[in-house]
Design a protein around this motif. Sequence first.
Motif, PDB file in Angstrom:
ATOM      1  N   LYS A 137       6.214   0.878 -11.412  1.00  0.00           N
ATOM      2  CA  LYS A 137       4.834   0.092 -11.483  1.00  0.00           C
ATOM      3  C   LYS A 137       3.382   1.047 -11.136  1.00  0.00           C
ATOM      4  O   LYS A 137       2.605   0.841 -11.898  1.00  0.00           O
ATOM      5  N   ILE A 138       3.596   1.785 -10.132  1.00  0.00           N
ATOM      6  CA  ILE A 138       2.742   2.962 -10.180  1.00  0.00           C
ATOM      7  C   ILE A 138       2.258   3.615 -11.272  1.00  0.00           C
ATOM      8  O   ILE A 138       1.043   3.960 -11.942  1.00  0.00           O
TER       9      ILE A 138
ATOM     10  N   GLU B 157      -2.578   0.496  -4.408  1.00  0.00           N
ATOM     11  CA  GLU B 157      -2.443  -0.787  -4.006  1.00  0.00           C
ATOM     12  C   GLU B 157      -1.566  -1.396  -4.962  1.00  0.00           C
ATOM     13  O   GLU B 157      -2.182  -1.707  -6.226  1.00  0.00           O
ATOM     14  N   VAL B 158      -0.484  -1.837  -4.827  1.00  0.00           N
ATOM     15  CA  VAL B 158       0.389  -2.520  -6.044  1.00  0.00           C
ATOM     16  C   VAL B 158       0.489  -4.135  -5.557  1.00  0.00           C
ATOM     17  O   VAL B 158       1.084  -4.394  -4.672  1.00  0.00           O
ATOM     18  N   LYS B 159       0.172  -4.812  -6.529  1.00  0.00           N
ATOM     19  CA  LYS B 159       0.309  -6.170  -6.487  1.00  0.00           C
ATOM     20  C   LYS B 159       1.826  -6.605  -6.552  1.00  0.00           C
ATOM     21  O   LYS B 159       2.232  -6.186  -7.382  1.00  0.00           O
TER      22      LYS B 159
ATOM     23  N   SER C 288       0.683  -1.245   0.032  1.00  0.00           N
ATOM     24  CA  SER C 288      -0.168   0.035  -0.095  1.00  0.00           C
ATOM     25  C   SER C 288       0.905   1.345  -0.026  1.00  0.00           C
ATOM     26  O   SER C 288       1.766   1.385   0.723  1.00  0.00           O
ATOM     27  N   VAL C 289       0.744   2.106  -1.111  1.00  0.00           N
ATOM     28  CA  VAL C 289       1.513   3.307  -1.044  1.00  0.00           C
ATOM     29  C   VAL C 289       0.642   4.538  -0.978  1.00  0.00           C
ATOM     30  O   VAL C 289      -0.408   4.683  -1.906  1.00  0.00           O
ATOM     31  N   LYS C 290       1.128   5.434  -0.168  1.00  0.00           N
ATOM     32  CA  LYS C 290       0.502   6.729   0.027  1.00  0.00           C
ATOM     33  C   LYS C 290       1.514   7.528  -0.910  1.00  0.00           C
ATOM     34  O   LYS C 290       2.622   7.987  -0.445  1.00  0.00           O
TER      35      LYS C 290
END
Lengths: 116, 564
Positions: free
Chosen positions: A44-45, A29-31, A9-11
């Motif tokens: 990826k984001i 949310e990055v798998k 989880s990235v803010k």
Amino acid sequence: MTESNQIISVKAYRFEPANQVKPYFQNFEVKCSEPISIMALLAKIHEIDPSFACRTSTCFKGKCGSCLIRVNGQDVLGCTTLVNPGESIVVEPYSKFKVIRDVVVDFREPLSAAKE
Amino acid sequence: MKITENLQTDVLVIGGGAAGLRAALAAAESGSQVIVTNKGPLTKSGITLTAAGGMQAPFHPADSEEQYFKDTLQCGYGLGDQNLAKVLAADACSRILDLERYGTRFVRDTEGHFSLGQFPGQSQPRNLFVKGGGLGLVSSLAKACQAHANILIIDDFFVSGLITGQSSQENVAVGAIGINLRNGQLTLIQAKAVVMATGGCQWLWEINDCPTDATGEGLVYAYRAGADLIDMEMVLFYPSVIVWPPSVKGAFAHYEFLAADILDGNIYDHVGNSVLPKPLPIRNEAMQLMAKAINDGRGSEHGGLFWYVGNSPNGLKRVRETLNIAQYNYIKSHGIDPATDKIEVAPGAHYLLGGIHINEQCQTTVNGLFATPECAGNFDGANRLAGSGITATQVFGAKAGFAAHQWAVANQYIDANPASIEQETWRIAGKISTTNNYQGTAISELRNRLRTAVQSYAGVNRNGEGLARLTKIAKEIREELSQLQVPEVKVYNQQLIDLLQLESMCEVAMLVAECALMRQESRGHHYRTDFPRQDDQNWLKHTLAVSMGIEPRFATKPINMLSE
Ligand SMILES: Cc1cc2nc3c(=O)[nH]c(=O)nc-3n(C[C@H](O)[C@H](O)[C@H](O)COP(=O)(O)OP(=O)(O)OC[C@H]3O[C@@H](n4cnc5c(N)ncnc54)[C@H](O)[C@@H]3O)c2cc1C
Ligand code: FES
């Protein structure tokens, strides 16, 4: 393994320079099934949401500083800092340079405190 | 989209790697005003940064220019342009002494002489080592450029295309258009001479060991402006590029370290059988064996084999000592211990041997346009010696800068053909949607599709059917791409750059595929499973892509031979 163990989880800090809108944070949310570098995570984001800007060029040595970034309140090299699946992090621009967009900074413009 | 900023200079250098910076210094020191553009921040983008820093020059008392020249031709399977190889050998030592003047430092022995290593193919010890590797090199050149009053550096500036004009009926390069990422200005840079120094295109391959900048658009810009491209099928692969885990993908582990006299390791398949014989075969043979093992299903689930030195008969201490360098410390920071862990690797694209066709003055086939490594070719042939890449940046960088300066002195500014400016601004404007109905992840999906296809069909092992397929896929992707638009964002429009880059990548892929299809033989790093033999009778010659307006034309060209 449960699902949440496969997610980071990235803010992430967002800043749109033209609109004078105040910077804000967006959640992603990055798998991910493996530990991953912050730099690869940001790439990826950018794939998930192409409007999110980040630098992607790497020297593969941890030496050039193209990846400088702020993670959980600390300035780090994004290419050698790992994050594990299941973790939550806050990503902001590297603190010593002016922001161009999102987490991309202008290496030619040190902020005044860093100039000394 | 309209041009919002106009700049003018004698010499425009596109690309701020080791080659472009050396060109800028040569032009500026001769008296030209120079602008250097770089798409990322200077010293933080480009292939040179990733280089280990080995650099060839015949300093050894038993070595000579002639020997260097001969080794180059032999290593290149006879395909190197002899006039260019001659220049490379002749100027190498002087350009290294220049580098010391610019502040680059080399490793020296206890008596103060340059330490010289001997690499495969070098008949004498010939490899110097730059302190700080590629980054050390670029940093010193960047400092020298920043200190020179005639040089203006504009980084975070993406050049989108060249601008041409007309002089006595001939096409002339008169500048470039680009996007200043910091402020979003669409900028026209008018110049008397242009030096292309944009590096290689290896990022087209899914497996490669280059930074994301290596997308090859400089090749396409030169080609669109009418420059011939030479031997585009000649891409050099490296045997052991890391494919897993994802965060360290693209770094490489030294193939050479597997040799008996260094760490005596091997490449293993998924059940632990060694893939390579000992003594180690030369790189291209090793890669054919590796590619075959992967194709035969002996690889890992990530398409790799295992680089392993953990069982070295030379002992863990020696292994740890050898691997105590920045590159392996980087790998270590990703949770892999290269001294004891198996590292998943596969052959990856490493260096572009072909490129924009140049003569000994680095002149291309377009007037006013010069080109310098890695985007230029072909001074190596079908393979190259270790350490020739960086030396070439200095030798041909200096040549290109000086020739561009001379051109600038002898010629006035020529007005850009208005159609050429309009075409470029329209092309960019057409990519921007004012209604914001853009397509999310479509660009990265198309890019992944292209890179997978290039990897499958133009990798270490190629054949006619696959190459034809690659052309078709690249055309399809280009077609789909032409339907896509990105939102109108002024500052740092990364999506626009993604789109423009991918468009060029499609064209590079087609050029590589067509040239590889044309060369119906195997030579050096170009291996055709349907034509496995080297055919000197018919193919001791270059392939050439000649720009002819809309559709390309392909041809061959005899190799320049030195007159005896
Ligand atoms: C992992 C690795 C290790 C290597 N090690 C060695 C070695 O030890 N010895 C050796 O001799 N060779 C080595 N090489 C090869 C050598 O490093 C390169 O061939 C050489 O550095 C290329 O220099 P360059 O200036 O031509 O390109 P680059 O360094 O790539 O510079 C090109 C610049 O152009 C810019 N650019 C590209 N497109 C645009 C655009 N559209 N607009 C504006 N700017 C643009 C890029 O941002 C980049 O900074 C190695 C290569 C790799 C990948
Ligand atoms: S990418 Fe070079 S230091 Fe991180």
